[in-house]
Every structure is written in structure tokens, then in C-alpha cells.
Design a protein around this motif. Structure first.
Motif, PDB file in Angstrom:
ATOM      1  N   SER A  55       0.832  -1.214   0.000  1.00 39.19           N
ATOM      2  CA  SER A  55       0.000   0.000   0.000  1.00 39.19           C
ATOM      3  C   SER A  55       0.862   1.258   0.000  1.00 39.19           C
ATOM      4  N   GLN A  56       1.974   1.238   0.753  1.00 31.53           N
ATOM      5  CA  GLN A  56       2.877   2.389   0.748  1.00 31.53           C
ATOM      6  C   GLN A  56       3.524   2.580  -0.619  1.00 31.53           C
ATOM      7  N   TYR A  57       3.903   1.476  -1.227  1.00 26.28           N
ATOM      8  CA  TYR A  57       4.517   1.545  -2.550  1.00 26.28           C
ATOM      9  C   TYR A  57       3.525   2.123  -3.560  1.00 26.28           C
ATOM     10  N   TRP A  58       2.298   1.647  -3.534  1.00 26.13           N
ATOM     11  CA  TRP A  58       1.295   2.154  -4.454  1.00 26.13           C
ATOM     12  C   TRP A  58       1.003   3.631  -4.207  1.00 26.13           C
ATOM     13  N   PHE A  59       0.979   4.015  -2.944  1.00 27.91           N
ATOM     14  CA  PHE A  59       0.725   5.422  -2.612  1.00 27.91           C
ATOM     15  C   PHE A  59       1.821   6.320  -3.186  1.00 27.91           C
ATOM     16  N   LEU A  60       3.070   5.875  -3.125  1.00 27.51           N
ATOM     17  CA  LEU A  60       4.193   6.687  -3.604  1.00 27.51           C
ATOM     18  C   LEU A  60       4.201   6.811  -5.124  1.00 27.51           C
ATOM     19  N   ILE A  61       3.930   5.716  -5.825  1.00 22.32           N
ATOM     20  CA  ILE A  61       4.030   5.760  -7.284  1.00 22.32           C
ATOM     21  C   ILE A  61       2.765   6.292  -7.947  1.00 22.32           C
ATOM     22  N   SER A  62       1.680   6.416  -7.201  1.00 24.24           N
ATOM     23  CA  SER A  62       0.431   6.902  -7.779  1.00 24.24           C
ATOM     24  C   SER A  62       0.079   8.305  -7.315  1.00 24.24           C
ATOM     25  N   ASP A  63       1.018   8.992  -6.703  1.00 28.12           N
ATOM     26  CA  ASP A  63       0.798  10.384  -6.326  1.00 28.12           C
ATOM     27  C   ASP A  63       0.482  11.205  -7.577  1.00 28.12           C
ATOM     28  N   PRO A  64      -0.491  12.106  -7.533  1.00 25.82           N
ATOM     29  CA  PRO A  64      -0.860  12.863  -8.744  1.00 25.82           C
ATOM     30  C   PRO A  64       0.310  13.605  -9.378  1.00 25.82           C
ATOM     31  N   ARG A  65       1.184  14.145  -8.560  1.00 25.85           N
ATOM     32  CA  ARG A  65       2.338  14.854  -9.121  1.00 25.85           C
ATOM     33  C   ARG A  65       3.290  13.894  -9.825  1.00 25.85           C
ATOM     34  N   ILE A  66       3.437  12.702  -9.260  1.00 24.60           N
ATOM     35  CA  ILE A  66       4.281  11.683  -9.889  1.00 24.60           C
ATOM     36  C   ILE A  66       3.643  11.195 -11.184  1.00 24.60           C
ATOM     37  N   LEU A  67       2.326  10.990 -11.173  1.00 20.21           N
ATOM     38  CA  LEU A  67       1.634  10.553 -12.387  1.00 20.21           C
ATOM     39  C   LEU A  67       1.780  11.587 -13.503  1.00 20.21           C
ATOM     40  N   ALA A  68       1.712  12.864 -13.139  1.00 16.59           N
ATOM     41  CA  ALA A  68       1.906  13.917 -14.139  1.00 16.59           C
ATOM     42  C   ALA A  68       3.313  13.865 -14.729  1.00 16.59           C
ATOM     43  N   SER A  69       4.297  13.558 -13.885  1.00 19.36           N
ATOM     44  CA  SER A  69       5.671  13.452 -14.395  1.00 19.36           C
ATOM     45  C   SER A  69       5.819  12.257 -15.331  1.00 19.36           C
ATOM     46  N   TYR A  70       5.084  11.156 -15.061  1.00 22.09           N
ATOM     47  CA  TYR A  70       5.091  10.025 -15.981  1.00 22.09           C
ATOM     48  C   TYR A  70       4.592  10.449 -17.363  1.00 22.09           C
ATOM     49  N   ARG A  71       3.474  11.171 -17.383  1.00 20.06           N
ATOM     50  CA  ARG A  71       2.883  11.583 -18.655  1.00 20.06           C
ATOM     51  C   ARG A  71       3.829  12.495 -19.433  1.00 20.06           C
ATOM     52  N   LYS A 125      13.055  13.752  -4.233  1.00 20.55           N
ATOM     53  CA  LYS A 125      12.884  12.867  -3.079  1.00 20.55           C
ATOM     54  C   LYS A 125      14.219  12.557  -2.408  1.00 20.55           C
ATOM     55  N   LEU A 126      15.277  12.447  -3.199  1.00 22.07           N
ATOM     56  CA  LEU A 126      16.596  12.255  -2.604  1.00 22.07           C
ATOM     57  C   LEU A 126      17.021  13.479  -1.814  1.00 22.07           C
ATOM     58  N   GLN A 127      16.706  14.662  -2.316  1.00 23.47           N
ATOM     59  CA  GLN A 127      17.022  15.893  -1.591  1.00 23.47           C
ATOM     60  C   GLN A 127      16.261  15.983  -0.267  1.00 23.47           C
ATOM     61  N   GLU A 128      15.104  15.361  -0.232  1.00 20.04           N
ATOM     62  CA  GLU A 128      14.287  15.337   0.985  1.00 20.04           C
ATOM     63  C   GLU A 128      14.615  14.136   1.873  1.00 20.04           C
ATOM     64  N   TYR A 129      15.656  13.378   1.499  1.00 18.33           N
ATOM     65  CA  TYR A 129      16.083  12.179   2.230  1.00 18.33           C
ATOM     66  C   TYR A 129      14.998  11.107   2.273  1.00 18.33           C
ATOM     67  N   ASP A 130      14.105  11.157   1.292  1.00 19.95           N
ATOM     68  CA  ASP A 130      13.074  10.131   1.166  1.00 19.95           C
ATOM     69  C   ASP A 130      13.596   9.052   0.216  1.00 19.95           C
ATOM     70  N   TYR A 131      14.513   8.225   0.720  1.00 22.06           N
ATOM     71  CA  TYR A 131      15.172   7.243  -0.128  1.00 22.06           C
ATOM     72  C   TYR A 131      14.205   6.154  -0.590  1.00 22.06           C
ATOM     73  N   ALA A 132      13.282   5.776   0.265  1.00 16.27           N
ATOM     74  CA  ALA A 132      12.310   4.757  -0.123  1.00 16.27           C
ATOM     75  C   ALA A 132      11.404   5.273  -1.238  1.00 16.27           C
ATOM     76  N   GLY A 133      10.978   6.535  -1.121  1.00 19.71           N
ATOM     77  CA  GLY A 133      10.147   7.125  -2.169  1.00 19.71           C
ATOM     78  C   GLY A 133      10.898   7.250  -3.477  1.00 19.71           C
ATOM     79  N   ALA A 134      12.165   7.658  -3.407  1.00 17.86           N
ATOM     80  CA  ALA A 134      12.979   7.749  -4.622  1.00 17.86           C
ATOM     81  C   ALA A 134      13.157   6.376  -5.256  1.00 17.86           C
ATOM     82  N   ALA A 135      13.354   5.354  -4.433  1.00 13.86           N
ATOM     83  CA  ALA A 135      13.510   3.996  -4.961  1.00 13.86           C
ATOM     84  C   ALA A 135      12.217   3.509  -5.608  1.00 13.86           C
ATOM     85  N   ALA A 136      11.074   3.869  -5.037  1.00 17.86           N
ATOM     86  CA  ALA A 136       9.793   3.446  -5.598  1.00 17.86           C
ATOM     87  C   ALA A 136       9.583   4.039  -6.988  1.00 17.86           C
ATOM     88  N   VAL A 137       9.846   5.333  -7.131  1.00 21.72           N
ATOM     89  CA  VAL A 137       9.681   5.971  -8.441  1.00 21.72           C
ATOM     90  C   VAL A 137      10.720   5.444  -9.425  1.00 21.72           C
TER      91      VAL A 137
END
Length: 284
Positions: A50-66, A241-253
């Protein structure tokens, strides 16, 4: 006696030191490829599904995919046409400065991507030499997805040129001349005689250009502008995300980009092998 001698000769390696070469190769693969992948998997293991899905499906992340997929697709299609044209010119024609043009095809490999990004942003900004004229025509380039596609096309064009060029060099010019002599029009001769030989290399080069563009950062970041939901690319999201020290989030994306690239490369290789077998009369 002769058969035994032939078997011993066949068993000998062309290059000595196979064990050492294999060991160095495996060490290189482990240090350069497997260790980073292991680190990525380690970061992902800290996340629940669920955490993984939450990170990769964030609207801002989805916009970057597009934005990334659209720009990479446009850049790859442009490179398919322009790269094929450049490879044809370099192989089929002789002209002054040919070696210089041939060397310029490798410039994106030699030039630091950040330098390329700054140069493109300077040229195509509203105050740049080229951008100011395009702005008057209502065609802004810098800080739009068009600028992103332009930067991606610049950094990935060598993949198409250098993939198609050797195939053209092995294809004698007499082949297309014979087709024209037999009455085929230029376009028909190209589609039915030349393109079938170039098609696997062209698709491979275009696919490599697309995959290269998916992970491009240095050349794109300066001309993109980084507007949320408009010109943010996926690699920028990883960097943030790396700048924010969110390594797990960066790895998910990053895992999405990695999985997409690996799947595309696998599909291209499978298709290329199937196409070559059909071209040479083998089983599909």
C-alpha cells in the motif's frame, strides 16, 4: 588421429585466459549493476504494498510520468526519421566535411549533459538566439514539453545513427540501384528492398533512444523549468525525493522507470530475433 587433432583444435579458445576474463566480467557486472540494484531492492523492501502504491500513484508523480513518456516518444520518433536520414547521408554520399559531420553524431556522448542542457536553454529561451524568433511565431520551446523533447532528442540521436549506419555500410549500393533498374520507383525500392534490412536496426536504435530519454536528467532539467504538473520529469521527482532524504520514495519511483526500461529492452530483443528469423526464412 586426424579426428582427435581436429577435436583438440576445436576445443581451444581463440583468446586465452577465459577464466580470468570471466572473473573480471562478473566482478564488473556485480560492482556496476548488481550492487545498485541490490540497494534499490533493499529500499523497496522497507515499503508495504500500500505504501509503494501510494508513492508511485501520487498525482504529481503521475503527471511526471505523462510528461516524460510523451516527450520521450516524440524524441524517439524524431530520431527515428532524422537518424535514418543522417545514417543514409553518411554512408551513401561523399561531401566536404563528411568526417566532421560523422564525428558530430557522437557529440552528445562526449558532451556533459548539464552543458547540453544549459546550452539548449540559452538558445531556446525567450531571450535566446533561436528562442526569441520562435516566441514571436507563438512557438515557445524553453520551459515547455517541447523543450524537454528537444533535449531528449539531442542526447539520444547517436543511438539511432550508430545502430543503422553499420547495416547500411554492409548493404551494397548496387541493391537499391538494381531495384531502380528493374523499374521500381525510389520510394517503392526503399520500402520493399532497403527498409526490410534496416528495420530491425532502426527499431532497436529507436527503442534505445526512447529508453535513454526516460532516464535523462542533466540535459532536460535546465530547459524544462520544473513546473509542477506541466514540465516536471520523472528523474526530477527522484532527485527531489533524494534531496528530501526520502530514499524509499525515490527507490519506488526509480523502480517504475527501471521496470519500464527493462520490459522495453526485452520486447525489442525478442521482436528483433523473431523478425530476423522470418526475414531469413526461418520459423517465426
Amino acid at each position: 588421429m586426424i579426428a582427435a587433432t581436429l577435436r583438440r583444435q576445436a576445443s581451444r579458445r581463440v583468446l586465452p585466459g577465459f577464466g580470468l576474463s570471466l572473473g573480471v566480467t562478473l566482478t564488473f557486472v556485480s560492482l556496476i549493476l548488481l550492487l545498485p540494484l541490490t540497494s534499490l531492492v533493499g529500499q523497496l523492501s522497507q515499503l508495504s504494498l500500500s505504501q509503494y502504491w501510494f508513492l508511485i500513484s501520487d498525482p504529481r508523480i503521475l503527471a511526471s510520468y505523462r510528461v516524460t513518456l510523451l516527450a520521450a516518444a516524440v524524441a524517439a520518433l524524431f530520431n527515428a526519421a532524422f537518424g535514418l536520414l543522417m545514417a543514409w547521408v553518411l554512408v551513401r554520399y561523399e561531401f566536404p566535411g563528411k568526417r566532421l559531420v560523422d564525428a558530430l553524431m557522437d557529440l552528445p556522448f562526449a558532451l556533459p549533459t548539464a552543458v547540453a542542457g544549459v546550452t539548449l536553454a540559452t538558445l531556446y529561451s525567450s531571450q535566446g538566439w533561436v528562442g526569441r524568433w520562435l516566441e514571436t511565431l507563438g512557438l515557445p520551446i524553453a520551459y515547455t514539453w517541447v523543450g524537454i523533447a528537444l533535449a531528449m532528442a539531442f542526447t539520444s540521436i547517436p543511438f539511432v545513427v550508430r545502430t543503422v549506419q553499420p547495416i547500411l555500410e554492409d548493404l551494397p549500393s548496387e541493391v537499391d540501384e538494381a531495384a531502380v533498374t528493374l523499374g521500381a520507383r525510389d520510394g517503392h525500392a526503399f520500402r520493399r528492398v532497403i527498409l526490410p534490412h534496416l528495420w530491425p536496426a532502426l527499431v532497436t536504435g529507436t527503442g534505445l533512444a526512447f529508453v535513454r530519454s526516460l532516464g535523462e536528467f542533466g540535459a532536460v532539467i535546465f530547459i524544462a523549468g520544473g513546473k509542477p504538473f506541466e514540465t516536471e520529469i520523472t528523474s526530477l521527482m527522484i532527485f527531489v525525493k533524494l534531496q528530501e532524504y526520502d530514499y524509499a520514495g525515490a527507490a519506488a519511483v526509480a523502480s517504475i522507470v527501471l521496470a519500464t526500461s527493462l520490459v522495453l529492452l526485452l520486447v525489442i530483443n525478442l521482436w528483433q530475433g523473431r523478425f530476423i528469423r522470418r526475414l531469413h526464412g526461418g520459423e517465426a
